[in-house]
Design an enzyme around this catalytic site. Structure first.
Site, PDB file in Angstrom:
ATOM      1  N   SER A   1       0.860  -1.189   0.000  1.00  9.58           N
ATOM      2  CA  SER A   1       0.000   0.000   0.000  1.00  9.58           C
ATOM      3  C   SER A   1       0.891   1.232   0.000  1.00  9.58           C
ATOM      4  O   SER A   1       2.018   1.197   0.504  1.00  9.58           O
ATOM      5  CB  SER A   1      -0.874   0.016   1.262  1.00  9.58           C
ATOM      6  OG  SER A   1      -1.471   1.288   1.441  1.00  9.58           O
TER       7      SER A   1
ATOM      8  N   TYR B   1      -1.792  -1.029  10.101  1.00  4.91           N
ATOM      9  CA  TYR B   1      -1.957  -1.254   8.657  1.00  4.91           C
ATOM     10  C   TYR B   1      -0.695  -0.842   7.899  1.00  4.91           C
ATOM     11  O   TYR B   1      -0.165  -1.603   7.090  1.00  4.91           O
ATOM     12  CB  TYR B   1      -3.171  -0.462   8.145  1.00  4.91           C
ATOM     13  CG  TYR B   1      -3.520  -0.763   6.708  1.00  4.91           C
ATOM     14  CD1 TYR B   1      -4.260  -1.886   6.370  1.00  4.91           C
ATOM     15  CD2 TYR B   1      -3.113   0.089   5.672  1.00  4.91           C
ATOM     16  CE1 TYR B   1      -4.583  -2.160   5.049  1.00  4.91           C
ATOM     17  CE2 TYR B   1      -3.428  -0.178   4.356  1.00  4.91           C
ATOM     18  CZ  TYR B   1      -4.170  -1.298   4.044  1.00  4.91           C
ATOM     19  OH  TYR B   1      -4.478  -1.580   2.737  1.00  4.91           O
TER      20      TYR B   1
END
Ligand code: NAD
Length: 259
Positions: A137, A150
């Site tokens: 990401s 995350y």
């Protein structure tokens, strides 16, 4: 050579879009996902003969090994694997705790480790090489407030991808990571309300969210022989977010401005 690709998280979002793209190009796919209902719906929607599916949680290494092996057998070999299974998470360091942190790491990072490992083992046994793609990401490339677990999991995926590229190169296996942000999928809908979305929009030069099909184009390219000299890379696909230099939302939250 038609693609024969296992896709974890293949029932939804980016994984599903990769399946759609590969099938349209004449490839075969094996979709693995922990959600049996969305997996069955995905299979029905995609249709056709060149799909197999398996319900598995990527945290269960033995079951994942078996499913990837079964998928390869059903397709008559394995040329690629996309590790797209993952969950969203939005919490500050102070609001979270170590148990919650470990849960995200187990799915988003250790799950990718187990996936790359299982697929590489099959490819090494075949002796034919292949290509692996992991989903990192843009939030793993730079610090992003409220993305403690995350972001750390995704930064880990980037480093893991580099290590895998080094270790698997001698087997003819290329390994690359995708760093998207933000893409219109159920995952994003689950962690972003209208306010968060508006803040993110301010940081995206292209002034829109990406679509899963756009990420699928990049994944298909990296899986293909067109990318034959690309390995160990983390490719941003984020409408310019990571190039912008200023992260409006992250900066505002960091300054304590709230929402
Ligand atoms: N959507 C984005 O903006 C974005 C941005 C950056 C990275 N990503 C990453 O891309 C990947 C795909 O995300 P998406 O947006 O398509 O999400 P999504 O929710 O649409 O799809 C993820 C799929 O993974 C499955 N899954 C979750 N945990 C699992 C587990 N433990 N075992 C097996 N399957 C599991 C879910 O059931 C779901 O079908 C994720 O790794 C995500 O972190 C997404």
């Amino acid at each position: 050579m038609a693609d024969k690709v296992v896709i974890t998280g293949g029932a939804s979002g980016i994984g599903y879009a990769v399946a759609e793209k590969l099938l349209a190009e004449g490839g075969s796919v094996c979709l693995l996902d922990m959600n049996g209902d969305t997996l069955a719906a995905a299979r029905d929607k995609l249709g056709g003969e060149r799909i197999t599916t398996g319900v598995v949680d990527v945290r269960n290494e033995a079951a994942l090994d078996t499913q990837i092996r079964n998928g390869a057998e059903a397709m008559g070999g394995l040329t690629g694997c996309v590790a797209s299974a993952g969950i969203g998470h939005r919490k500050t360091i102070l609001d979270g705790d170590a148990e919650d942190f470990a849960r995200i790491i187990a799915i988003n990072l250790t799950g990718v480790y187990a996936t790359l490992r299982a697929a590489a083992k099959v490819m090494i046994e075949q002796g034919t090489g292949g290509a692996l793609v992991s989903l990192a990401s843009a939030t793993g490339v730079r610090g992003c407030a409220e993305r403690a677990a995350y972001g750390a999991s995704k930064a880990g995926v980037i480093n893991l991808t580099e290590v895998a590229a080094l270790e698997f190169a001698k087997h003819g296996i290329r390994v690359n990571a995708l760093c998207p942000a933000p893409i219109n999928t159920p995952l994003i809908a689950g962690v972003q309300d209208a306010n968060v979305r508006a803040e993110w929009m301010q940081g995206i030069p292209m002034n829109r969210y990406g679509e899963p099909a756009e990420v699928a184009e990049l994944a298909a390219f990296l899986l293909s022989d067109k990318a034959s000299y690309i390995t160990g890379q983390a490719v941003n696909i984020d409408g310019g977010w990571s190039a912008a230099g200023v992260q409006t939302a992250a900066t505002r939250i960091a300054k304590g401005a709230g929402r």
